[in-house]
Design an enzyme around this catalytic site. Structure first.
Site, PDB file in Angstrom:
ATOM      1  N   ARG A 101       0.825  -1.213   0.000  1.00  0.00           N
ATOM      2  CA  ARG A 101       0.000   0.000   0.000  1.00  0.00           C
ATOM      3  C   ARG A 101       0.856   1.258   0.000  1.00  0.00           C
ATOM      4  O   ARG A 101       0.553   2.241  -0.681  1.00  0.00           O
ATOM      5  CB  ARG A 101      -0.924  -0.011   1.221  1.00  0.00           C
ATOM      6  N   HIS A 113       0.710   4.300  -2.748  1.00  0.00           N
ATOM      7  CA  HIS A 113       0.504   5.707  -2.400  1.00  0.00           C
ATOM      8  C   HIS A 113       1.643   6.569  -2.933  1.00  0.00           C
ATOM      9  O   HIS A 113       1.423   7.688  -3.388  1.00  0.00           O
ATOM     10  CB  HIS A 113       0.387   5.870  -0.883  1.00  0.00           C
ATOM     11  N   ASN A 157      -4.150  13.722   5.719  1.00  0.00           N
ATOM     12  CA  ASN A 157      -5.191  12.881   6.321  1.00  0.00           C
ATOM     13  C   ASN A 157      -5.273  11.528   5.624  1.00  0.00           C
ATOM     14  O   ASN A 157      -5.495  10.503   6.266  1.00  0.00           O
ATOM     15  CB  ASN A 157      -6.548  13.589   6.249  1.00  0.00           C
ATOM     16  N   PRO A 217      -7.849   7.698  -3.997  1.00  0.00           N
ATOM     17  CA  PRO A 217      -9.139   7.091  -3.619  1.00  0.00           C
ATOM     18  C   PRO A 217      -9.191   6.789  -2.127  1.00  0.00           C
ATOM     19  O   PRO A 217      -8.209   6.348  -1.532  1.00  0.00           O
ATOM     20  CB  PRO A 217      -9.161   5.798  -4.442  1.00  0.00           C
ATOM     21  N   HIS A 241      -6.189  -6.198  -2.178  1.00  0.00           N
ATOM     22  CA  HIS A 241      -7.021  -6.265  -0.987  1.00  0.00           C
ATOM     23  C   HIS A 241      -7.352  -7.705  -0.604  1.00  0.00           C
ATOM     24  O   HIS A 241      -8.148  -7.925   0.309  1.00  0.00           O
ATOM     25  CB  HIS A 241      -8.311  -5.466  -1.190  1.00  0.00           C
ATOM     26  N   ASP A 284     -10.127  -9.238   3.304  1.00  0.00           N
ATOM     27  CA  ASP A 284     -10.593 -10.516   2.768  1.00  0.00           C
ATOM     28  C   ASP A 284     -11.012 -11.371   3.956  1.00  0.00           C
ATOM     29  O   ASP A 284     -10.180 -11.821   4.741  1.00  0.00           O
ATOM     30  CB  ASP A 284      -9.457 -11.190   1.985  1.00  0.00           C
ATOM     31  N   THR A 336      -9.602 -15.633   3.353  1.00  0.00           N
ATOM     32  CA  THR A 336      -8.180 -16.005   3.404  1.00  0.00           C
ATOM     33  C   THR A 336      -7.346 -14.734   3.546  1.00  0.00           C
ATOM     34  O   THR A 336      -6.647 -14.325   2.621  1.00  0.00           O
ATOM     35  CB  THR A 336      -7.756 -16.779   2.135  1.00  0.00           C
ATOM     36  N   ASP A 360      -4.325 -14.567  -2.981  1.00  0.00           N
ATOM     37  CA  ASP A 360      -5.063 -15.457  -3.883  1.00  0.00           C
ATOM     38  C   ASP A 360      -6.217 -14.684  -4.515  1.00  0.00           C
ATOM     39  O   ASP A 360      -6.338 -13.475  -4.326  1.00  0.00           O
ATOM     40  CB  ASP A 360      -5.570 -16.707  -3.145  1.00  0.00           C
TER      41      ASP A 360
END
Length: 321
Positions: A63, A67, A90, A159, A189, A237, A240, A245
């Site tokens: 992540r 960014h 923020n 987003p 994700h 998720d 899992t 996956d």
């Protein structure tokens, strides 16, 4: 071309070995061969050490890389730490992994002083983090420069989990990424967590009869119990959460996408077919596609490539503020 035809063609390309890097000419795989030839090994070892202490760091590093590349290109501007920087925005409050990059940088400065950029470290660390959660390997190209500019307001354009598909498409296209890249990179994700406070408004978005328009009832009840306290965290998720996956796409088909921006991909005709194909794919194409999209993401370069530097400390520019 529909998604079935696309994926069939993609596998032909894979089998023939025709997929090559989409990286720009400023980057190459051999960049550190003579100046710091074991830098990837050093980064991989450090990421592994941090992962053993906290497995959630893998998703955080991926992540953090996203960014960074999504604002001013992959120039480590997200790592600069001063009032008004992206890191203080923020939108960046829940980002983690800064201490991992600092640790890697300190080690590399001892081994190869003033050579490896923080932007390249972040790119390599994101790949190594993906591997640790049983995700795919891809070859990175290096030579990114570290930027000297970081502006909090620019980070606020990323987003936030509440956008519609059109807004998401426009954002990705502004970075040179495609509709398919949007769907595939959202697949990150399949690991990681979200704070409960980030989804509380979504959990309250029910019809008059108490039913949620696009969330499975049992999943909704589970999340309401889990998120009574806004300071709690919930897995992106539910099935899992620690394994890379295609379960993320199966969850979306079952109306179990945690974030609005996840679930809405299945309600829009431009993205729903990709979701369905990846959900039924049994992990054959998703790793390849994710690798390709991550290479594209890491190839986004900005002004820093012309006037950047190799920072000695990732949190500050060499010349001071």
């Amino acid at each position: 071309m529909n998604s079935h035809s696309f994926f069939s063609a993609f596998f032909v390309i894979i089998s023939l070995g025709l997929i090559s890097s989409v990286c720009c000419q400023d980057l190459n795989r051999d960049y550190y061969d003579y100046s710091c030839n074991d830098f990837e090994e050093i980064i991989a070892k450090k990421v592994w050490e941090w992962y053993k202490k906290d497995e959630t760091i893998a998703a955080s590093l991926i992540r953090l890389h996203f960014h960074d590349c999504s604002v001013r290109g992959c120039d480590a501007s997200i790592l600069l730490d001063y009032p008004g920087s992206e890191r203080r925005a923020n939108a960046s409050k829940t980002l983690r992994g800064f201490e991992v990059i600092d640790d890697i940088k300190a080690t590399l400065e001892k081994k190869c002083p003033k050579v490896v950029s923080c932007a390249d470290i972040l790119t390599a660390a994101a790949r190594d983090a993906t591997l640790l959660v049983k995700g795919p390997f891809w070859s990175n190209e290096y030579g990114r420069k570290d930027g000297r500019i970081s502006i909090a307001q620019e980070a606020e354009q990323l987003p936030k989990g509440r956008e519609d598909v059109t807004s998401l498409i426009e954002f990705y296209q502004s970075k040179g990424l495609s509709l398919l890249d949007l769907v595939v990179l959202s697949g990150a994700h399949t690991i990681g967590r979200s704070s409960c406070v980030a989804i509380q408004k979504r959990l309250a978005n029910c019809n008059k009869d108490g039913k949620h328009p696009i969330m499975a009832p049992r999943y909704l009840n589970y999340l309401r119990r889990k998120c009574k306290n806004g300071t709690e965290y919930v897995n992106l998720d539910a099935k899992t959460p620690s394994t890379f996956d295609n379960q993320y796409y199966k969850n979306i088909e079952s109306n179990m996408g945690l974030l609005y921006t996840d679930q809405v991909l299945y309600t829009d005709h431009r993205t729903s077919e990709y979701i369905g194909t990846l959900a039924k794919d049994d992990d054959r194409s998703f790793p390849y596609l994710f690798s390709s999209s991550m290479v594209k993401l890491g190839s986004i370069l900005g002004e820093a490539q012309d006037d950047g530097e190799v920072r000695l400390h990732c949190s500050r520019v060499n010349s001071g503020y």
